[in-house]
Design an enzyme around this catalytic site. Structure first.
Site, short mmCIF file in Angstrom:
data_model
loop_
_atom_site.label_atom_id
_atom_site.label_comp_id
_atom_site.label_asym_id
_atom_site.label_seq_id
_atom_site.Cartn_x
_atom_site.Cartn_y
_atom_site.Cartn_z
N LYS A 1 0.87 -1.17 0.00
CA LYS A 1 0.00 0.00 0.00
C LYS A 1 0.91 1.23 0.00
O LYS A 1 1.43 1.63 1.03
CB LYS A 1 -0.91 -0.01 1.23
CG LYS A 1 -2.27 0.70 1.02
CD LYS A 1 -2.18 2.18 0.69
CE LYS A 1 -1.87 3.02 1.92
NZ LYS A 1 -1.88 4.50 1.58
N GLU B 1 9.44 1.90 10.84
CA GLU B 1 10.37 3.04 10.86
C GLU B 1 9.52 4.29 10.89
O GLU B 1 8.78 4.59 9.94
CB GLU B 1 11.28 3.04 9.64
CG GLU B 1 12.32 4.15 9.72
CD GLU B 1 12.70 4.73 8.38
OE1 GLU B 1 12.72 5.98 8.28
OE2 GLU B 1 12.95 3.96 7.45
N CYS C 1 12.97 11.15 7.53
CA CYS C 1 12.94 10.88 8.98
C CYS C 1 14.30 11.07 9.63
O CYS C 1 14.37 11.25 10.84
CB CYS C 1 12.43 9.46 9.23
SG CYS C 1 10.73 9.19 8.70
N GLU D 1 8.93 16.92 15.17
CA GLU D 1 9.33 16.67 13.79
C GLU D 1 8.61 17.65 12.86
O GLU D 1 7.38 17.67 12.80
CB GLU D 1 9.02 15.24 13.39
CG GLU D 1 9.55 14.87 12.02
CD GLU D 1 9.34 13.40 11.68
OE1 GLU D 1 10.25 12.80 11.07
OE2 GLU D 1 8.28 12.85 12.02
#
Length: 492
Positions: free
Chosen positions: A169, A243, A277, A379
Site C-alpha cells: 500500500k 520506521e 525521517c 518533527e
C-alpha cells in the site's frame, strides 16, 4: 492497482488524482482502494503463497529470479527516476542517485538467500538438532511519499527472497513508481500474484494492518500511524517492523572546521527538502565555533537553487503538498514566537511560471534556539535547520538524548576517541560520524524510542521475514522407553 499480474480498478470505481508538487497540477489518476480492495489483493497473495510456485522454488531458482528483477529495474532506471521526480518533486539529481541503487537491494538479498545456512545446534545425548527457516506467508508493506522506490525495494526484496508473497500500500500521494516497480519485477519472471499493489488512502492502510491473513507489516511513516499498526498487529501476534518519526541531532564539536561542517549540515538538513525521517533537524554546535557555523550554514542555505525538479541544475524541490507546506510555515512561525532567530529563509519563494503554484519553501535556518523549544523537539519534516549552542561534550549528549525520537544522529569531530565515545552514548538506531544519511543494503535501518521497532535492510530484515522451526532427531539405535526403565529419569 496491480493485482495478480493485472491492472485493476477499485471495487467502487473511485479514483485519486495524483499531483506534481512542483506545479500543483494533476499528472495521473489511480484507483482509490479501500478495505474490499485490500481483501481481494490479500486473497490473491494468499493463494499464490499456499499453492503457487514461489515459496516452493529452490533457493537457487528464487535467487536467480531476484537477480533478473534487479537487471530489469536497472534497465528501467531512467524511466523510474523521471517518474519519481514528477511524482514527489525531488530534484532529478537526487532521484537518479537514489533509484540507481534500487537494484542493489535485490542483489544483496539474492546473495543472502544463496548463502543462507541452517543452524545445527548442540544437544546432549544421541541427538542431531537443527533449524529450518520458512517464509511467513502474506506480508504487507506500507510505504511513504518521500522515498517510495527505495523504501519499497528494501522490504520487498527481503520479503521475496525469503519466499513470501506481498501486498503493497503506497502513499496515496506517490504511488506511481511503486506500480511501475511491481509490473517490472513481475514481468521479469516473478510469478503473478506474488506482488500486488493496492492504491488508496488511510482506509486501505488500516485494513491491511488489521487483516487476519497478513503475517507481517513493514511500515514507514508517522509515529501515530505506527502506533495504530502496532496495536492492530499485536491482536493476532503478527510481526511488525516500523520506521517512524525522527528529530535527528547532529553534534558539531569545535575541533571541526565550521565551514566544512556547515556544508555537511546543509546536505543533512535540506536533501529531499528536509522530508526525511533522518534529516538533520537539530544542530547542536559547540559555542566556541557557533557563530562561524551559523554564518556558514546561512551562506550555504541562501545559495541553494530552488526550481523545476526535472532541471539538473535544481538543488531543492517542493514540499509534497500544500498541507505539508502550511505545516512547515506554521513551525517557522512557532520558532519565531519561541525566540529563535530566522537567520535564513522562512518564506515561500517567488518562482517563474507554473512553479509559482508549486509547494516550495525556502531553505530555513532557525538560529539561537534552545533544546526545549517545540521546533527543537517536534518533527517538522521540511527544510528547517534548528541550531542550538552547547558548551561541553556531556551537555551535547544530554541534549541529543533529550527527545522522544531515536532514529538517526550525526557527530562531527576530528577527535577519534570522542567520535566513538559520543556515538556510543547517543540513543539512536543509526549514527553517522563526519557524514550523514549514508546507507547500504547490508546496514540495518531502524530506530529506538518513538522512532519505531525492528530493522529494515541487513540480515536482520532478511531473517525477520521467516520463522524458525527446530527439528530434534534421535540418532541412537535403542528405543525410547521412559516408563520401562529401572532407573527413574533414564531413557532406554
Amino acid at each position: 492497482m496491480y493485482v495478480d499480474g493485472k491492472d485493476v480498478s477499485a471495487d467502487s470505481g473511485a479514483r485519486l488524482t495524483i499531483v506534481n508538487p512542483a506545479t500543483g497540477r494533476p499528472i495521473a489518476t489511480v484507483p482509490d482502494g479501500v478495505g474490499v480492495d485490500v481483501d481481494n489483493a490479500v486473497a490473491v497473495a494468499r493463494a499464490a503463497f499456499e499453492s503457487g510456485p514461489w515459496p516452493r522454488m529452490s533457493r537457487t531458482a528464487r535467487a536467480k529470479a531476484l537477480l533478473r528483477a534487479a537487471d530489469a529495474l536497472e534497465a528501467a532506471s531512467d524511466t523510474l527516476y523521471t517518474l519519481e521526480t514528477q511524482n514527489n518533486g525531488r530534484p532529478i539529481t537526487e532521484t537518479r542517485a537514489q533509484l540507481s541503487r534500487v537494484p542493489e537491494w535485490f542483489r544483496y538479498n539474492a546473495g543472502l538467500l544463496a548463502a543462507q545456512r541452517d543452524a545445527v545446534l548442540p544437544s546432549d545425548g544421541p541427538y542431531l538438532t537443527y533449524q529450518k527457516r520458512a517464509p511467513l506467508g502474506v506480508c504487507g508493506i506500507i510505504t511513504p511519499f518521500n522515498h517510495p522506490a527505495m523504501i519499497l525495494a528494501r522490504s520487498l526484496s527481503a520479503a521475496l527472497a525469503t519466499g513470501n508473497t506481498v501486498v503493497v500500500k503506497p502513499s496515496e500521494l506517490t504511488p506511481l513508481t511503486t506500480l511501475a516497480i511491481a509490473r517490472i519485477v513481475t514481468e521479469s519472471g516473478i510469478p503473478e500474484g506474488v506482488i500486488n499493489v493496492v492504491t488508496g488512502g488511510r482506509d486501505a492502510g488500516i485494513r491491511l494492518t488489521e487483516h487476519e491473513d497478513i503475517a507481517k507489516i513493514t511500515l514507514t511513516g508517522g509515529t501515530e500511524a505506527g502506533r495504530s499498526a502496532a496495536g492492530a498487529t499485536s491482536k493476532r501476534f503478527a510481526r511488525i517492523t516500523a520506521e517512524l518519526g525522527g528529530k535527528t541531532p547532529v553534534i558539531v564539536f569545535d575541533d571541526y572546521d565550521p565551514t566544512r561542517a556547515a556544508e555537511g549540515a546543509a546536505f543533512a538538513a535540506f536533501v529531499a527538502s528536509g522530508q526525511s525521517c533522518v534529516a538533520g533537524a537539530r544542530f547542536l554546535v559547540q559555542r566556541g565555533r557557533y557563530d562561524e557555523f551559523v554564518a556558514a550554514l546561512v551562506a550555504r542555505a541562501e545559495k541553494i537553487r530552488l526550481g523545476d525538479p526535472a532541471d539538473t541544475s535544481t538543488q531543492m524541490g517542493p514540499m509534497i503538498s500544500d498541507r505539508q507546506r502550511r505545516k512547515v510555515l506554521e513551525y517557522i512561525d512557532i520558532g519565531r514566537e519561541e525566540g529563535a532567530r530566522v537567520a535564513a529563509g522562512g518564506e515561500v519563494p517567488e518562482l517563474p511560471g507554473a512553479l509559482n503554484d508549486g509547494f516550495f519553501v525556502q531553505p530555513t535556518v532557525l538560529a539561537d534556539a534552545t533544546n526545549s523549544m517545540r521546533v527543537s523537539q517536534e518533527e517538522i519534516f521540511g527544510p528547517v535547520a534548528v541550531v542550538v549552542p552547547f558548551d561541553t561534550e556531556e551537555e551535547a549528549i544530554e541534549m541529543a538524548n533529550d527527545n522522544r525520537f531515536g532514529l538517526g544522529a550525526g557527530v562531527w569531530t576530528r577527535d577519534i576517541g570522542r567520535a566513538h565515545r559520543v556515538a556510543e552514548a547517543i540513543e539512536s538506531g543509526m549514527v553517522w560520524v563526519n557524514d550523514h544519511h549514508r546507507l547500504e543494503p547490508s546496514l540495518p535501518w531502524g530506530g529506538v524510542k518513538e522512532s519505531g521497532a525492528g530493522k529494515d535492510a541487513g540480515t536482520e530484515s532478511f531473517d525477520d521475514f521467516t520463522w524458525i522451526k527446530t527439528i530434534v532427531v534421535r540418532i541412537a539405535d535403542d528405543d525410547v522407553d521412559w516408563y520401562g526403565s529401572d532407573e527413574p529419569g533414564r531413557l532406554n
